[in-house]
Design a protein around this motif. Sequence first.
Motif, PDB file in Angstrom:
ATOM      1  N   ILE A1000       2.132  80.257 -14.503  1.00  0.00           N
ATOM      2  CA  ILE A1000       2.168  78.890 -15.043  1.00  0.00           C
ATOM      3  C   ILE A1000       0.879  78.151 -14.701  1.00  0.00           C
ATOM      4  O   ILE A1000       0.277  77.481 -15.560  1.00  0.00           O
ATOM      5  N   LEU A1001       0.436  78.265 -13.464  1.00  0.00           N
ATOM      6  CA  LEU A1001      -0.776  77.559 -13.042  1.00  0.00           C
ATOM      7  C   LEU A1001      -1.994  78.047 -13.812  1.00  0.00           C
ATOM      8  O   LEU A1001      -2.838  77.242 -14.236  1.00  0.00           O
ATOM      9  N   SER A1002      -2.103  79.359 -13.991  1.00  0.00           N
ATOM     10  CA  SER A1002      -3.283  79.900 -14.677  1.00  0.00           C
ATOM     11  C   SER A1002      -3.295  79.551 -16.155  1.00  0.00           C
ATOM     12  O   SER A1002      -4.361  79.454 -16.758  1.00  0.00           O
ATOM     13  N   ILE A1003      -2.112  79.357 -16.756  1.00  0.00           N
ATOM     14  CA  ILE A1003      -2.048  79.033 -18.177  1.00  0.00           C
ATOM     15  C   ILE A1003      -2.282  77.545 -18.421  1.00  0.00           C
ATOM     16  O   ILE A1003      -2.979  77.163 -19.373  1.00  0.00           O
ATOM     17  N   LEU A1004      -1.749  76.697 -17.567  1.00  0.00           N
ATOM     18  CA  LEU A1004      -1.826  75.253 -17.797  1.00  0.00           C
ATOM     19  C   LEU A1004      -3.101  74.619 -17.267  1.00  0.00           C
ATOM     20  O   LEU A1004      -3.512  73.565 -17.760  1.00  0.00           O
ATOM     21  N   PHE A1005      -3.736  75.221 -16.269  1.00  0.00           N
ATOM     22  CA  PHE A1005      -4.886  74.589 -15.631  1.00  0.00           C
ATOM     23  C   PHE A1005      -6.126  75.464 -15.764  1.00  0.00           C
ATOM     24  O   PHE A1005      -6.046  76.662 -16.013  1.00  0.00           O
ATOM     25  N   ASP A1006      -7.259  74.815 -15.569  1.00  0.00           N
ATOM     26  CA  ASP A1006      -8.522  75.540 -15.502  1.00  0.00           C
ATOM     27  C   ASP A1006      -8.578  76.334 -14.204  1.00  0.00           C
ATOM     28  O   ASP A1006      -7.840  76.036 -13.248  1.00  0.00           O
ATOM     29  N   PRO A1007      -9.462  77.339 -14.110  1.00  0.00           N
ATOM     30  CA  PRO A1007      -9.472  78.199 -12.912  1.00  0.00           C
ATOM     31  C   PRO A1007      -9.617  77.441 -11.604  1.00  0.00           C
ATOM     32  O   PRO A1007      -8.915  77.738 -10.630  1.00  0.00           O
ATOM     33  N   GLY A1008     -10.506  76.455 -11.552  1.00  0.00           N
ATOM     34  CA  GLY A1008     -10.690  75.707 -10.302  1.00  0.00           C
ATOM     35  C   GLY A1008      -9.453  74.938  -9.902  1.00  0.00           C
ATOM     36  O   GLY A1008      -9.028  74.965  -8.739  1.00  0.00           O
ATOM     37  N   GLN A1009      -8.845  74.246 -10.858  1.00  0.00           N
ATOM     38  CA  GLN A1009      -7.627  73.485 -10.558  1.00  0.00           C
ATOM     39  C   GLN A1009      -6.475  74.415 -10.208  1.00  0.00           C
ATOM     40  O   GLN A1009      -5.666  74.101  -9.320  1.00  0.00           O
ATOM     41  N   ALA A1010      -6.378  75.540 -10.898  1.00  0.00           N
ATOM     42  CA  ALA A1010      -5.296  76.483 -10.612  1.00  0.00           C
ATOM     43  C   ALA A1010      -5.401  77.036  -9.190  1.00  0.00           C
ATOM     44  O   ALA A1010      -4.388  77.191  -8.491  1.00  0.00           O
ATOM     45  N   GLN A1011      -6.610  77.327  -8.737  1.00  0.00           N
ATOM     46  CA  GLN A1011      -6.784  77.823  -7.366  1.00  0.00           C
ATOM     47  C   GLN A1011      -6.406  76.763  -6.343  1.00  0.00           C
ATOM     48  O   GLN A1011      -5.799  77.065  -5.314  1.00  0.00           O
ATOM     49  N   LEU A1012      -6.758  75.516  -6.625  1.00  0.00           N
ATOM     50  CA  LEU A1012      -6.394  74.430  -5.705  1.00  0.00           C
ATOM     51  C   LEU A1012      -4.881  74.279  -5.612  1.00  0.00           C
ATOM     52  O   LEU A1012      -4.327  74.148  -4.511  1.00  0.00           O
ATOM     53  N   TRP A1013      -4.192  74.336  -6.739  1.00  0.00           N
ATOM     54  CA  TRP A1013      -2.732  74.263  -6.730  1.00  0.00           C
ATOM     55  C   TRP A1013      -2.122  75.451  -6.001  1.00  0.00           C
ATOM     56  O   TRP A1013      -1.106  75.309  -5.304  1.00  0.00           O
ATOM     57  N   SER A1014      -2.717  76.619  -6.161  1.00  0.00           N
ATOM     58  CA  SER A1014      -2.196  77.820  -5.499  1.00  0.00           C
ATOM     59  C   SER A1014      -2.283  77.712  -3.986  1.00  0.00           C
ATOM     60  O   SER A1014      -1.466  78.300  -3.273  1.00  0.00           O
ATOM     61  N   VAL A1015      -3.265  76.999  -3.498  1.00  0.00           N
ATOM     62  CA  VAL A1015      -3.406  76.815  -2.047  1.00  0.00           C
ATOM     63  C   VAL A1015      -2.460  75.729  -1.543  1.00  0.00           C
ATOM     64  O   VAL A1015      -1.825  75.857  -0.488  1.00  0.00           O
ATOM     65  N   LEU A1016      -2.353  74.645  -2.307  1.00  0.00           N
ATOM     66  CA  LEU A1016      -1.563  73.506  -1.834  1.00  0.00           C
ATOM     67  C   LEU A1016      -0.060  73.773  -1.894  1.00  0.00           C
ATOM     68  O   LEU A1016       0.679  73.389  -0.988  1.00  0.00           O
ATOM     69  N   LEU A1017       0.397  74.417  -2.953  1.00  0.00           N
ATOM     70  CA  LEU A1017       1.841  74.571  -3.156  1.00  0.00           C
ATOM     71  C   LEU A1017       2.547  75.265  -1.997  1.00  0.00           C
ATOM     72  O   LEU A1017       3.528  74.722  -1.467  1.00  0.00           O
ATOM     73  N   PRO A1018       2.122  76.456  -1.560  1.00  0.00           N
ATOM     74  CA  PRO A1018       2.876  77.101  -0.470  1.00  0.00           C
ATOM     75  C   PRO A1018       2.845  76.317   0.829  1.00  0.00           C
ATOM     76  O   PRO A1018       3.828  76.307   1.573  1.00  0.00           O
TER      77      PRO A1018
END
Length: 1108
Positions: A1000-1018
């Motif tokens: 979901i993150l990779s589809i909805l967001f750009d790579p930089g934003q998706a990586q930031l969400w991947s770090v913050l969420l867990p």
Amino acid sequence: MTKNKIQTWKFLYVLILISSFLVHVVCQEEDEASGDKFGNSAAATEMFSQYASSRFTNLSSSLKDDIRAKFSFCITDVETDWNAAFNFSKNPKFLSECARSTKGDMMKRVCTAAEVKFYFSSFYQSGGEAKKSSFLKPNKNCNLTSWVSGCEPGWACSAGKQQKINLKNSTEIPYRVQNCSACCEGFFCPRGITCMIPCPLGAYCPLANLNTSTGVCDPYRYQLPPDNPDHTCGGADTWADVMSSSEVFCSGGSYCPSTIQKIPCSKGHYCRTGSTSELLCFRFATCNPKSANQNITAYGLMLFAGLGFLIVIIYNCSDQVIATREKKKELSREKAVQSVRETAQAREKWTSAKEIAKKHAIGLQTSFSRTFSRRKSQKHPASQAKPAAADAAGLTVSTGTSQQPKKKEKGNLTKMLHEIEDNPESHEGINIEIGDKQGKKNPPKGKDLHTQSQMFRYAYGQIEKEKALQEQNKNLTFSGVISMANEVDDLIRKRFTIEIVFKDLTITLKGKNIHLMRSVSGKLSPGRVSAVMGPSGAGKTTFLSALTGKAPGCVMTGSVQINGKDESIQAFKKIIGFVPQDDIVHGNLTVAENLWFSARCRLPADLAKPEKVLVVERVIESLGLQAVRDSLVGTVEKRGISGGQRKRVNVGLEMVMEPSLLILDEPTSGLDSSSSQLLLRALRREALEGVNICMVVHQPSYTLYRMFDDLILLAKGGLTVYHGPVKKAEEYFAGLGINLPDRANPPDYFIDILEGITKLNTGTGLTVKQLPVRWMLHNGYSVPMDMLNSIEGMSGKSAENSSHGGSSAHATGSEQNSFAGELWQDVKCSVETKKDRLQHNIFKSADLSERKTPGVFTQYRYYLGRLLKQRLREVRTQVVDYLILLLAGICLGTLAEVSDETFGAMGYTYTVIGVSLLCKIAALRSFGLDKLHYWRERSSGMSSLAYFLAKDTIDHFNTVIKPLVYLSMFYFFNNPRSSVYDNYFVLVCLVYCVTGIAYILSILFDPGQAQLWSVLLPVVLTLIATQGGDSKTVDFIGDLCYTKWALEAFVVSNAKMYSGVWVITRCGSLLQYGYALKNFGRCLVLLVLTGILTRIVAFFSMVTFQKR
């Protein structure tokens, strides 16, 4: 005595013991003195111990309902956990010792079910929450008015002779204040009640000794009452969690087979805290005497070394896996090419030799004919023609007769040449090294071809025949192409034709009333190559988008007819090829692999594979990509083919699907003159098959310009200046007084005029703004009134506005708009654009293309094969991911030591965060790097479901392997009590869940934003899940976090391995975290369901939301 008599005496002896035991049990409740007699018999004492043990074991039936009501979260099987704590049948010696020390009064001192419930309820409040203190409430035996010595810690009292005690009574506490004394060894006597409770298995409860220096009864923590000097230290005083009563637990490095016996662990064995037996260490584990745990780090180091060595091998040799297979395939193709070329050369040599022999025979025939005609004319002048003819025939016969003996001496090569002449359709070719001497009389064709070599021979045989025909028609003018088309009619397969007629086409930006195109009319015909030219801002790309039905955020008026009908262009998308301006090509695939995948997915499903191979090889040959066919296209990081070759591959992706309408957006940009001509020749060959080709071109060379059939010249604002044959463009502009200077390139000159670089001659009486109006009037099209005013002499400002489709009043109104009004218009336009994109992505038109492409499952297999090649070529990236997981497992397993108090909750918390973070970031590459490729493939009619399922299927490999890689280090360095299987299953479910979230993150967001969400969420979700507070909102949100499910599954899998003396600790910890043993399966199911749900959301987002 005989053997039978001995067995009879033994049987009688046992009956006597049982009878005396039963008599004693009955008499014990009536007469305390009988305990002394009972205790004198060793055998009877042992049987009494067994009896007392069974009484304690059966006590669980009285407490079962209460335990289930209050402790169901930590005790799932009451019988099993009760037996693990109070089944003393294996070693009941401490019971007999207690019976002797109390002189048969033990059962009068043991707590009933009511007293046990009273004690354990002190750990929890009425709401089910843990209490910080363990003081008991007042009861009938110990209160403010009655406080006997048995109420002190480590002491107990008897109920007396007259009072009957029923251990199963769970409602009433008996009156027990007589004969108070120290608690028996192996029992504990809490402060505030006057009875004894047996210490559970795994505990060590000896009698206490007074420490004169501290005044504490060692090894326990209670002190003697100050107002009773005769009071002495008794037994154990409490059994609670390990933090509150660690002195009761059998210490690490020792094991306690009974509650009064502690034995140090021997070498080669280890004994954890609360052990009842010593456990054998693994072979390579380090276990010194009195080891509390085995050191299995050596297994982790060996596994790390083995995995590291394997990773190094894979990292350095990964390219050889595909290279070997591709090399074998390339060798087969080269042999087929060599065979076909030898065949073509032999055919050409034979044709040349035959022509020379024919010319030589004709010359000889003519000379002999003249000689004989002179001689015979002297004798028979009237009949010259017949003898001449006869002589000619005789010459032929004699010549043929003279050559007859030589036919028997023909070599194999000559025979092959004759076979080629007799059967020109043969594509078996000549292969002197591996060819069959007998040859094949009926070579396979089309669907009969199965092997790779046969298909390549067939394809290259057809291509060589086409080349031979092209050599005969070198002049590629339109007339030359038509003549060649007549000759190769059997080689060219006509396609479904598409004719596009557009009339008064106008595109207006929603919310702003700005015209991007206006009043554009014309026609695109099959079999013709049309060029769209114009200056920057002329709407060339907008024109192409309008033709393909893609104009989000705009209002399109006018009519667009397909083959004379008002049909949606999207209904023909399976036979429409669109080449974007950017080179959207898979860089980790070779040129041939890119083209072959596009052909397999987009060509008709019923087309034979050899025909598909022919299509692909023909495109490779026509685009001049033969030299780089097996080279990787390359990416920004990894160099591949050149930019011009990449551009041609971009065009080839659409050519291999044999489109009926081919639209190209600046395909010649970045190409040199020769490459551009090569591309145009390939496109002209496509036009021979009835393909309608339209392309945007920026200032082509004169040679390239003359290769087009039609020209669409647009002015700024999307207005048509000219639309017609290329040959008549100069004639039209000359009629307007615009004459082409000598040695000037027509498209350059026309675009310079429209750009304003070249000024029009004042003698013509024209301005650039009037050229579109002149074209409309020339063709009889309707002209909007504001545009018609420009030809009657409007002011420069008005003319400027009319060229962009807006009137002066509109312009004035726009200038008067406030900032808020302009902002509102921008927001409204943005919303309308997104709405149009959603409608375009969701709603589909009926398919009218008459082409049935491969189904979802077939495309799924094709996608799977492509992704497998890509992942094998990216194996180094995967190896780095695995190496990071190995290091993370070592670090977290070493730093986060397993705590028996929390059942390893801290280490598992780090595991959830670390594994979630690393696996999410790695999973972002699945969809984040291929968005443009997916959008292009989806717009061409490929299956989105097949694409998504193939991606997810390939990622299942990581879902299975990554937990194993991490656990191989974490488990051996952390060494929890839970099994490897439980930890692995939890990690698999966790990785499956977080992979879906990463989609979901990779589809909805750009790579930089998706990586930031991947770090913050867990991190954030783990903090919420472990946040213990009074806020119901936080608790509700925490219950919905996947991190809590994973952490609960980890802790529960470890906690269920603790039993016996650990029961209270287990219940306390699980109560504190809000976990339950029965939730282990539910947590795994929730993780899997979350993974499935997030994949559904990701797929919906992929097909719905599309950024441009």
